[in-house]
Design an enzyme around this catalytic site. Structure first.
Site, mmCIF file in Angstrom:
data_model
loop_
_atom_site.group_PDB
_atom_site.id
_atom_site.type_symbol
_atom_site.label_atom_id
_atom_site.label_comp_id
_atom_site.label_asym_id
_atom_site.label_seq_id
_atom_site.Cartn_x
_atom_site.Cartn_y
_atom_site.Cartn_z
ATOM 1 N NE ARG A 69 8.358 -7.173 17.330
ATOM 2 C CZ ARG A 69 8.437 -8.318 16.648
ATOM 3 N NH1 ARG A 69 9.574 -8.675 16.081
ATOM 4 N NH2 ARG A 69 7.385 -9.114 16.539
ATOM 5 N NE ARG A 123 -12.767 24.752 3.801
ATOM 6 C CZ ARG A 123 -13.435 25.670 4.491
ATOM 7 N NH1 ARG A 123 -13.230 26.965 4.259
ATOM 8 N NH2 ARG A 123 -14.320 25.310 5.395
ATOM 9 N NE ARG A 173 -16.575 53.259 -5.586
ATOM 10 C CZ ARG A 173 -16.137 52.872 -6.767
ATOM 11 N NH1 ARG A 173 -15.642 51.671 -6.949
ATOM 12 N NH2 ARG A 173 -16.187 53.693 -7.776
HETATM 13 C C1 UD1 Z 1 5.562 -14.957 12.988
HETATM 14 C C2 UD1 Z 1 5.953 -16.426 12.791
HETATM 15 C C3 UD1 Z 1 7.282 -16.493 12.066
HETATM 16 C C4 UD1 Z 1 7.176 -15.784 10.754
HETATM 17 C C5 UD1 Z 1 6.666 -14.343 10.938
HETATM 18 C C6 UD1 Z 1 6.312 -13.738 9.591
HETATM 19 C C7 UD1 Z 1 5.075 -17.829 14.603
HETATM 20 C C8 UD1 Z 1 5.361 -18.466 15.911
HETATM 21 N N1 UD1 Z 1 6.044 -17.084 14.085
HETATM 22 O O1 UD1 Z 1 6.560 -14.325 13.817
HETATM 23 O O2 UD1 Z 1 7.649 -17.857 11.832
HETATM 24 O O3 UD1 Z 1 8.420 -15.772 10.088
HETATM 25 O O4 UD1 Z 1 5.447 -14.318 11.719
HETATM 26 O O5 UD1 Z 1 5.981 -12.375 9.698
HETATM 27 O O6 UD1 Z 1 3.994 -18.018 14.070
HETATM 28 N N2 UD1 Z 1 -0.808 -12.964 16.810
HETATM 29 C C9 UD1 Z 1 -2.011 -13.251 17.402
HETATM 30 N N3 UD1 Z 1 -2.015 -13.849 18.625
HETATM 31 C C10 UD1 Z 1 -0.882 -14.170 19.258
HETATM 32 C C11 UD1 Z 1 0.359 -13.896 18.635
HETATM 33 C C12 UD1 Z 1 0.364 -13.284 17.411
HETATM 34 O O7 UD1 Z 1 -3.071 -12.961 16.843
HETATM 35 O O8 UD1 Z 1 -0.986 -14.726 20.353
HETATM 36 C C13 UD1 Z 1 -0.819 -12.314 15.505
HETATM 37 C C14 UD1 Z 1 -0.172 -10.939 15.512
HETATM 38 O O9 UD1 Z 1 -1.136 -9.920 15.735
HETATM 39 C C15 UD1 Z 1 0.414 -10.822 14.101
HETATM 40 C C16 UD1 Z 1 0.692 -12.266 13.732
HETATM 41 O O10 UD1 Z 1 -0.050 -13.078 14.616
HETATM 42 O O11 UD1 Z 1 -0.513 -10.296 13.171
HETATM 43 C C17 UD1 Z 1 2.178 -12.611 13.849
HETATM 44 O O12 UD1 Z 1 2.599 -12.292 15.155
HETATM 45 P P1 UD1 Z 1 4.009 -11.617 15.403
HETATM 46 O O13 UD1 Z 1 4.149 -11.375 16.848
HETATM 47 O O14 UD1 Z 1 4.217 -10.488 14.470
HETATM 48 O O15 UD1 Z 1 4.948 -12.869 15.009
HETATM 49 P P2 UD1 Z 1 6.414 -12.818 14.455
HETATM 50 O O16 UD1 Z 1 7.350 -12.740 15.600
HETATM 51 O O17 UD1 Z 1 6.520 -11.797 13.397
HETATM 52 MG MG MG Z 2 5.249 -10.246 12.659
#
Ligand code: UD1
Ligand code: MG
Length: 482
Positions: free
Chosen positions: A19, A341, A448
Site C-alpha cells: 500500500r 557546507r 589589477r
Molecule cells: C496486523 C494485525 C492486525 C493489527 C495490525 C496493527 C495480523 C494478522 N494482523 O495487520 O490485527 O491490527 O497489524 O497494525 O497480525 N509481516 C511479516 N510477514 C508476513 C506478514 C506481515 O513480517 O507474512 C509484517 C509486516 O512487514 C508488518 C507487520 O508484519 O511489519 C504487520 O503486517 P501488515 O501486513 O501491516 O498487517 P496489518 O494488515 O496491518
Molecule cells: Mg500494518
C-alpha cells in the site's frame, strides 16, 4: 528492568508494504531522521532483551544491510514467503532454536511511534498478571483495517482478535483494536503457533489466532490498553506516514518546549529525533533541524533555515541559512542567505553574511565575511575582514588547494585568492585584485590593471546620444557656461 527482561523481542519486517506503492521497502521509509524499523528497534532496545530478532523477507538484502548499519547486534530471521504474521514469528523462533524460555515480545516493524515506556509497561503487566499472552490494544477513532479485540460480554475478558477482512458487521463496530504488539510466554507461543490454521480470507497464518488458541487451552489471556492510541498507529500508506511524522515531530517539539526551548511555530518546524537543544534556544518558523544538530543556550535559528549535523554555539544567530556539518561559534552571526557546507568552522563572534558560501573553511574569532563571497578550503585568522564579492579560487580543474589569510587583515572587495596562497597577518589587498602570490605581513597587495581615461571618447564615438548630451552639459557646468 532485569526482572522483566524479555528473552527476546521479535520485530516483524518481512512484508512488502504494497500500500506504500514504493520501490523502497516499507520499513525503510523514514520519519524524523530514522527509518520506521529504526524507531521500533530503538524502543525495543529500551527493554534490554537478551535477543533481538528482525524477521526479513521482501527486499531482505536491502533491509538486512540497513539493520547491520543501525544496530549491528540485531539477528535476522528470513521469511522467504510472506505467509502471515504467525508464520513470521515461527521463523523468528526457529532462528532462536525452535522455542525459548521466558517472555517473547512481538512488535511490527511499521509502528514507529511506539515508545520504550509502553513496551516496558506491557512486559511488566504480562509478568505481574502471570499471562500466557498479553496484547497491547487501543481505542481508535477509525478502526478500519485493524484487527478487532473481541471481549466476553459478561467478564470483559479478551476472547479473540478478528481481522478486519474476516470480521462481521457487528465486530467491525468495535473500536478497540490490536496494536500488533504482544508479550508471550515463549514456550506456549511455540506450541500455539504449531496449531494456527490458514482458513481465513487471506489464507495466512495469523499471529492473532494464537490468542484464541491459548484461551481455549485454558491459559490466561490479558490486554493492556495503550494510554495514547496514536502511539500504536501502523503505517500502511503514505498518508499514514505523513500523519506519523507530524505526530512524532509534535512529540519532539513538545519535549523541547517543556525543556525551555522557544519554538515560534511548531507547525512549520521539523526536527529529527537526534537533534538536541539547550535552554533558551529559539527556533523561528520554517526551520528544519536534522541529524546531530545541536542548538546551544540562547542560540536563535530561522526563519527558513535547514541545519544538518550542525552545532550552533551559545547566543549565535542563524537566519535564512542552509548548513551541513558546520560548527558555528558562540555569538557568531550567519545569514541571511548563507550556505555553510561541510567543514565550516566559525569562531567566536565571527560573521558570515548575505549570499556567502563556505566549505572546509575555518573562520577565526571576530572575523567577518559579510557579503557575496565564496570561501572554500581556507583558514582565516582573527579579526580580519574579507571584502565583498571575494572568491577563494580553490580548484584548478584537477585538485583543490588551500588559502591562508592571517589575523587583522583587510582584503579589498572583488578579490580572487588563487590558491595555494597565503596573506600574512595585518596585510591589506586592493579592491579588484587577483592575488596569485603570497602577501607578506603588513603589506598592501595591488594586483589589477591600471586605469586609463580616454577623454572625449563618447562625443567622438557616440555623437548625439543621451550620454554625449549629459557629458556636454557636465562640461559646460564645470566651465561655468549655461
Ligand atoms: C496486523 C494485525 C492486525 C493489527 C495490525 C496493527 C495480523 C494478522 N494482523 O495487520 O490485527 O491490527 O497489524 O497494525 O497480525 N509481516 C511479516 N510477514 C508476513 C506478514 C506481515 O513480517 O507474512 C509484517 C509486516 O512487514 C508488518 C507487520 O508484519 O511489519 C504487520 O503486517 P501488515 O501486513 O501491516 O498487517 P496489518 O494488515 O496491518
Ligand atoms: Mg500494518
Amino acid at each position: 528492568m532485569s526482572a522483566n527482561r524479555p528473552a527476546a523481542v521479535v520485530v516483524l519486517a518481512a512484508g512488502e508494504g504494497t500500500r506504500m506503492k514504493s520501490a523502497t521497502p516499507k520499513v525503510l521509509h523514514s520519519i524524523c531522521g530514522r527509518s520506521l524499523v529504526g524507531h521500533v528497534l530503538a524502543a525495543a532496545r529500551e527493554l534490554d532483551p537478551e535477543n533481538l530478532v528482525v524477521v526479513v523477507g521482501h527486499a531482505r538484502e536491502q533491509v538486512s544491510a540497513h539493520l547491520a548499519e543501525i544496530d549491528p547486534a540485531v539477528r535476522t530471521a528470513v521469511q522467504a514467503e510472506q505467509n502471515g504474521t504467525g508464520h513470521a514469528v515461527r521463523m523468528a523462533l526457529e532462528e532462536l532454536g525452535g522455542s525459548i524460555d521466558g517472555t517473547v515480545v512481538v512488535v511490527c516493524g511499521d509502528t514507529p511511534l511506539l515508545t520504550g515506556e509502553t513496551l516496558t509497561n506491557l512486559a511488566s503487566a504480562h509478568t505481574t498478571d502471570g499471562n500466557a499472552v498479553t496484547v497491547l490494544t487501543a481505542e481508535v477513532p477509525d478502526a478500519t483495517g485493524y484487527g478487532r479485540i473481541v471481549r466476553d460480554d459478561v467478564s470483559g475478558a479478551v476472547t479473540a482478535i478478528v481481522e478486519h477482512k474476516d470480521a462481521t458487521e457487528s465486530q467491525r463496530a468495535i473500536r478497540e483494536i490490536n496494536s500488533g504488539v504482544f508479550a508471550f510466554d515463549g514456550q506456549l507461543l511455540a506450541d500455539a503457533l504449531g496449531k494456527v490454521r490458514t482458513d481465513n480470507s487471506q489464507g495466512e497464518e495469523y499471529l492473532t489466532d494464537v490468542l484464541g488458541i491459548l484461551r481455549e487451552a485454558g491459559h490466561r489471556v490479558g490486554a493492556s490498553v495503550a494510554a495514547d492510541h496514536r502511539e500504536i498507529a501502523g503505517i500502511n500508506n503514505r498518508v499514514q506516514l505523513a500523519e506519523a511524522r507530524r505526530t512524532l515531530n509534535d512529540r519532539l517539539l513538545t519535549d523541547a518546549m517543556l525543556a525551555g526551548v522557544t519554538v515560534v511555530d511548531p507547525a512549520t518546524t521539523w526536527v529529527d529525533v537526534t537533534v538536541t537543544f539547550e535552554q533558551d534556544a529559539v527556533v523561528q518558523p520554517g526551520t528544519q533541524l536534522l541529524g546531530a544538530t545541536h542548538l546551544a543556550a540562547g542560540a536563535e535559528v530561522g526563519p527558513n533555515t535547514r541545519l544538518k549535523d550542525t552545532k550552533v554555539g551559545p547566543g549565535a544567530r542563524v537566519d535564512n541559512t542552509v548548513a551541513d556539518t558546520a560548527e558555528i561559534g558562540q555569538d557568531a552571526s550567519v545569514g541571511p542567505y548563507a550556505y555553510l557546507r561541510p567543514g565550516t568552522r566559525l569562531g567566536l563572534k565571527s560573521k558570515v553574511g548575505t549570499y556567502v558560501e563556505t566549505k572546509n573553511a575555518s573562520i577565526g574569532e571576530g572575523t567577518k565575511v559579510p557579503h557575496l563571497s565564496y570561501v572554500g578550503d581556507a583558514t582565516i585568522g582573527e579579526y580580519s575582514n574579507i571584502g565583498a564579492a571575494s572568491v577563494f579560487v580553490n580548484y584548478d580543474g584537477q585538485a583543490k588547494h588551500h588559502t591562508t589569510v592571517g589575523s587583522h587583515c583587510r582584503t579589498g572587495s572583488d578579490n580572487m585568492f588563487v590558491a595555494p596562497v597565503t596573506i600574512g597577518d595585518g596585510a591589506y589587498t586592493a579592491a579588484g585584485s587577483v592575488i596569485t602570490k603570497d602577501v607578506p605581513p603588513g603589506s598592501l597587495a595591488v594586483a589589477r590593471g591600471q586605469q586609463r581615461n580616454i577623454e572625449g571618447w563618447v562625443a567622438r564615438k557616440r555623437p548625439g546620444s543621451a550620454a554625449a548630451q549629459a557629458a556636454e552639459e557636465a562640461r559646460r557646468e564645470t566651465a561655468g557656461e549655461s
